[in-house]
Design a protein around this motif. Structure first.
Motif, mmCIF file in Angstrom:
data_model
loop_
_atom_site.group_PDB
_atom_site.id
_atom_site.type_symbol
_atom_site.label_atom_id
_atom_site.label_comp_id
_atom_site.label_asym_id
_atom_site.label_seq_id
_atom_site.Cartn_x
_atom_site.Cartn_y
_atom_site.Cartn_z
ATOM 1 N N HIS A 76 44.918 19.235 24.158
ATOM 2 C CA HIS A 76 45.378 18.760 25.468
ATOM 3 C C HIS A 76 46.503 19.662 25.999
ATOM 4 N N HIS A 80 46.841 22.330 29.235
ATOM 5 C CA HIS A 80 47.901 22.407 30.267
ATOM 6 C C HIS A 80 48.371 23.852 30.421
ATOM 7 N N HIS A 86 46.232 16.762 34.577
ATOM 8 C CA HIS A 86 45.656 15.489 34.132
ATOM 9 C C HIS A 86 44.533 15.047 35.068
ATOM 10 N N ILE A 203 54.404 15.374 29.624
ATOM 11 C CA ILE A 203 53.100 14.740 29.539
ATOM 12 C C ILE A 203 53.119 13.560 28.605
ATOM 13 N N PHE A 204 52.084 12.815 28.674
ATOM 14 C CA PHE A 204 51.929 11.636 27.853
ATOM 15 C C PHE A 204 51.485 12.040 26.467
HETATM 16 ZN ZN LIG Z 1 49.141 16.032 29.489
#
Ligand SMILES: [Zn+2]
Length: 204
Positions: A76, A80, A86, A203-204
Protein backbone atom coordinates in the motif's frame (compact mmCIF):
# COMPACT_ATOMS: atom_id res chain seq x y z
CA UNK A 1 10.84 -9.32 14.72
CA UNK A 2 14.45 -8.70 13.81
CA UNK A 3 15.61 -5.93 11.53
CA UNK A 4 16.48 -8.56 8.94
CA UNK A 5 12.96 -9.98 9.08
CA UNK A 6 11.53 -6.50 8.71
CA UNK A 7 13.69 -5.77 5.70
CA UNK A 8 12.64 -9.13 4.31
CA UNK A 9 8.96 -8.13 4.45
CA UNK A 10 9.71 -4.94 2.53
CA UNK A 11 11.69 -6.85 -0.07
CA UNK A 12 8.89 -9.40 -0.34
CA UNK A 13 6.42 -6.55 -0.96
CA UNK A 14 8.64 -5.16 -3.72
CA UNK A 15 8.96 -8.65 -5.20
CA UNK A 16 5.18 -8.98 -5.29
CA UNK A 17 4.88 -5.70 -7.18
CA UNK A 18 7.65 -6.75 -9.58
CA UNK A 19 6.05 -10.12 -10.19
CA UNK A 20 2.81 -8.49 -11.37
CA UNK A 21 4.14 -5.45 -13.24
CA UNK A 22 7.10 -4.21 -15.24
CA UNK A 23 8.53 -2.36 -12.25
CA UNK A 24 11.79 -3.57 -10.83
CA UNK A 25 13.56 -2.43 -7.70
CA UNK A 26 17.23 -2.29 -6.88
CA UNK A 27 19.27 -0.81 -4.07
CA UNK A 28 19.69 2.93 -4.44
CA UNK A 29 23.11 4.13 -5.51
CA UNK A 30 24.92 7.42 -5.23
CA UNK A 31 23.75 9.58 -8.10
CA UNK A 32 20.20 8.24 -8.25
CA UNK A 33 17.84 11.17 -8.66
CA UNK A 34 14.81 9.47 -7.21
CA UNK A 35 14.61 6.76 -4.67
CA UNK A 36 12.43 5.32 -1.94
CA UNK A 37 13.74 5.71 1.58
CA UNK A 38 12.27 3.14 3.95
CA UNK A 39 12.40 4.21 7.57
CA UNK A 40 10.86 3.73 11.01
CA UNK A 41 11.77 7.14 12.40
CA UNK A 42 8.18 8.16 12.97
CA UNK A 43 5.17 6.34 14.28
CA UNK A 44 2.60 4.95 11.91
CA UNK A 45 2.56 3.76 8.34
CA UNK A 46 2.67 6.45 5.67
CA UNK A 47 4.47 7.40 2.51
CA UNK A 48 5.22 10.55 0.62
CA UNK A 49 3.12 10.67 -2.47
CA UNK A 50 4.57 10.53 -5.92
CA UNK A 51 7.79 9.56 -7.49
CA UNK A 52 10.07 11.11 -10.03
CA UNK A 53 10.40 14.72 -8.94
CA UNK A 54 13.82 14.36 -7.37
CA UNK A 55 15.20 13.10 -4.08
CA UNK A 56 14.05 10.64 -1.50
CA UNK A 57 10.49 9.52 -1.11
CA UNK A 58 10.05 8.55 2.51
CA UNK A 59 8.16 5.35 3.19
CA UNK A 60 7.71 5.16 6.96
CA UNK A 61 6.71 1.68 8.03
CA UNK A 62 7.04 1.37 11.79
CA UNK A 63 6.93 -2.24 12.90
CA UNK A 64 5.71 -1.17 16.36
CA UNK A 65 2.53 -0.02 14.64
CA UNK A 66 2.05 -3.24 12.72
CA UNK A 67 3.22 -1.76 9.42
CA UNK A 68 5.43 -4.78 8.74
CA UNK A 69 3.24 -7.61 9.99
CA UNK A 70 2.95 -8.79 6.40
CA UNK A 71 3.38 -7.39 2.89
CA UNK A 72 -0.04 -5.71 2.75
CA UNK A 73 0.94 -2.36 4.26
CA UNK A 74 4.30 -2.07 2.49
CA UNK A 75 2.56 -2.70 -0.85
CA UNK A 76 0.00 0.00 0.00
CA UNK A 77 2.72 2.47 0.99
CA UNK A 78 4.90 1.74 -2.02
CA UNK A 79 1.88 2.38 -4.21
CA UNK A 80 1.53 5.81 -2.56
CA UNK A 81 5.20 6.45 -3.30
CA UNK A 82 4.53 5.41 -6.89
CA UNK A 83 1.88 8.12 -7.06
CA UNK A 84 -1.36 6.35 -6.24
CA UNK A 85 -4.06 7.81 -4.02
CA UNK A 86 -6.66 6.19 -1.80
CA UNK A 87 -9.56 4.72 -3.70
CA UNK A 88 -12.20 6.42 -1.57
CA UNK A 89 -10.65 9.79 -2.46
CA UNK A 90 -11.64 9.41 -6.08
CA UNK A 91 -13.65 12.23 -7.62
CA UNK A 92 -16.52 9.82 -8.35
CA UNK A 93 -16.57 7.95 -5.05
CA UNK A 94 -19.99 9.32 -4.04
CA UNK A 95 -21.49 7.01 -6.62
CA UNK A 96 -20.12 4.08 -4.65
CA UNK A 97 -19.90 5.09 -1.00
CA UNK A 98 -21.67 7.66 1.15
CA UNK A 99 -19.30 9.17 3.67
CA UNK A 100 -20.87 9.26 7.14
CA UNK A 101 -19.43 12.60 8.19
CA UNK A 102 -21.28 12.57 11.51
CA UNK A 103 -19.33 9.46 12.55
CA UNK A 104 -15.91 10.97 11.83
CA UNK A 105 -14.08 13.22 14.28
CA UNK A 106 -13.14 16.61 12.86
CA UNK A 107 -9.43 15.80 13.00
CA UNK A 108 -9.92 12.90 10.60
CA UNK A 109 -12.43 14.36 8.16
CA UNK A 110 -9.69 15.40 5.73
CA UNK A 111 -8.96 11.72 5.11
CA UNK A 112 -12.20 11.66 3.17
CA UNK A 113 -11.58 14.67 0.96
CA UNK A 114 -12.21 14.09 -2.69
CA UNK A 115 -9.46 14.68 -5.21
CA UNK A 116 -9.82 16.17 -8.68
CA UNK A 117 -10.50 13.86 -11.59
CA UNK A 118 -6.93 14.38 -12.75
CA UNK A 119 -5.64 12.43 -9.74
CA UNK A 120 -7.54 9.30 -10.72
CA UNK A 121 -7.37 6.87 -13.55
CA UNK A 122 -10.84 7.49 -14.94
CA UNK A 123 -10.52 4.69 -17.46
CA UNK A 124 -10.70 2.30 -14.51
CA UNK A 125 -13.83 2.24 -12.42
CA UNK A 126 -13.96 2.49 -8.65
CA UNK A 127 -12.48 -0.66 -7.17
CA UNK A 128 -13.66 -1.97 -3.82
CA UNK A 129 -10.93 -4.61 -4.00
CA UNK A 130 -8.09 -2.13 -4.40
CA UNK A 131 -5.25 -2.32 -1.91
CA UNK A 132 -5.67 1.49 -1.77
CA UNK A 133 -9.23 1.28 -0.41
CA UNK A 134 -10.06 1.97 3.25
CA UNK A 135 -12.23 -0.31 5.32
CA UNK A 136 -15.79 0.94 5.72
CA UNK A 137 -15.15 1.72 9.40
CA UNK A 138 -11.80 3.48 8.93
CA UNK A 139 -11.66 6.53 11.20
CA UNK A 140 -15.24 5.85 12.27
CA UNK A 141 -15.83 7.04 15.82
CA UNK A 142 -16.29 4.13 18.22
CA UNK A 143 -16.31 1.57 15.42
CA UNK A 144 -19.17 3.25 13.59
CA UNK A 145 -19.07 3.18 9.80
CA UNK A 146 -17.28 6.07 8.14
CA UNK A 147 -18.67 4.97 4.80
CA UNK A 148 -21.69 2.99 3.69
CA UNK A 149 -22.25 1.57 0.27
CA UNK A 150 -24.64 3.49 -1.94
CA UNK A 151 -27.92 1.68 -2.68
CA UNK A 152 -26.63 1.03 -6.18
CA UNK A 153 -23.59 -0.76 -4.77
CA UNK A 154 -25.25 -2.48 -1.83
CA UNK A 155 -24.83 -5.78 -3.63
CA UNK A 156 -21.09 -5.96 -2.89
CA UNK A 157 -20.96 -9.54 -1.72
CA UNK A 158 -18.70 -9.11 1.28
CA UNK A 159 -18.67 -5.70 2.91
CA UNK A 160 -16.16 -6.85 5.52
CA UNK A 161 -13.67 -7.60 2.75
CA UNK A 162 -13.77 -4.00 1.50
CA UNK A 163 -10.50 -2.35 2.45
CA UNK A 164 -8.92 -5.60 3.54
CA UNK A 165 -7.28 -6.67 0.30
CA UNK A 166 -3.91 -8.23 0.96
CA UNK A 167 -2.70 -8.09 -2.63
CA UNK A 168 -2.99 -5.70 -5.51
CA UNK A 169 -6.26 -6.06 -7.37
CA UNK A 170 -6.44 -6.54 -11.12
CA UNK A 171 -7.24 -2.85 -11.39
CA UNK A 172 -4.30 -1.83 -9.18
CA UNK A 173 -2.03 -3.81 -11.48
CA UNK A 174 -3.63 -2.32 -14.59
CA UNK A 175 -3.15 1.19 -13.23
CA UNK A 176 0.55 0.58 -12.65
CA UNK A 177 0.77 -0.81 -16.18
CA UNK A 178 -0.89 2.33 -17.47
CA UNK A 179 1.10 4.83 -15.40
CA UNK A 180 4.47 3.26 -15.99
CA UNK A 181 4.14 2.15 -19.58
CA UNK A 182 4.18 -1.58 -18.89
CA UNK A 183 2.12 -2.17 -22.02
CA UNK A 184 4.93 -0.84 -24.17
CA UNK A 185 7.92 -2.86 -25.17
CA UNK A 186 9.30 -1.95 -21.84
CA UNK A 187 13.00 -1.83 -21.26
CA UNK A 188 13.82 1.58 -19.85
CA UNK A 189 13.99 2.23 -16.13
CA UNK A 190 10.80 3.72 -14.82
CA UNK A 191 12.33 6.68 -13.04
CA UNK A 192 10.54 9.84 -14.10
CA UNK A 193 7.77 8.09 -15.96
CA UNK A 194 5.20 9.56 -13.64
CA UNK A 195 4.97 13.14 -12.49
CA UNK A 196 5.91 13.25 -8.85
CA UNK A 197 3.72 15.07 -6.42
CA UNK A 198 5.31 16.14 -3.23
CA UNK A 199 2.66 16.73 -0.63
CA UNK A 200 2.79 14.49 2.37
CA UNK A 201 -0.08 12.21 3.01
CA UNK A 202 -0.65 10.57 6.37
CA UNK A 203 -2.33 7.34 5.75
CA UNK A 204 -4.42 4.83 7.52
ZN1 LIG B 1 -2.72 4.99 2.33
Amino acid sequence: MSATDEEGIIIEAMDEISAETCLTFRAAEVGDNDYLSFQQLQSGCFAELGYGSGGARVVNVNSLDGCLDDTTTPIHEIMHALGFEHEQSRYDRDLYVEVQWENIDAAYKSNFNKLPRTYAFPQYSFDFNSVMMYTLDAFGRGGRPSMVLTPKKANVTDEYAVGRATNMSTSDIDRIFSAYGCYDDYEEPYVGRMNGRTHRLTIF
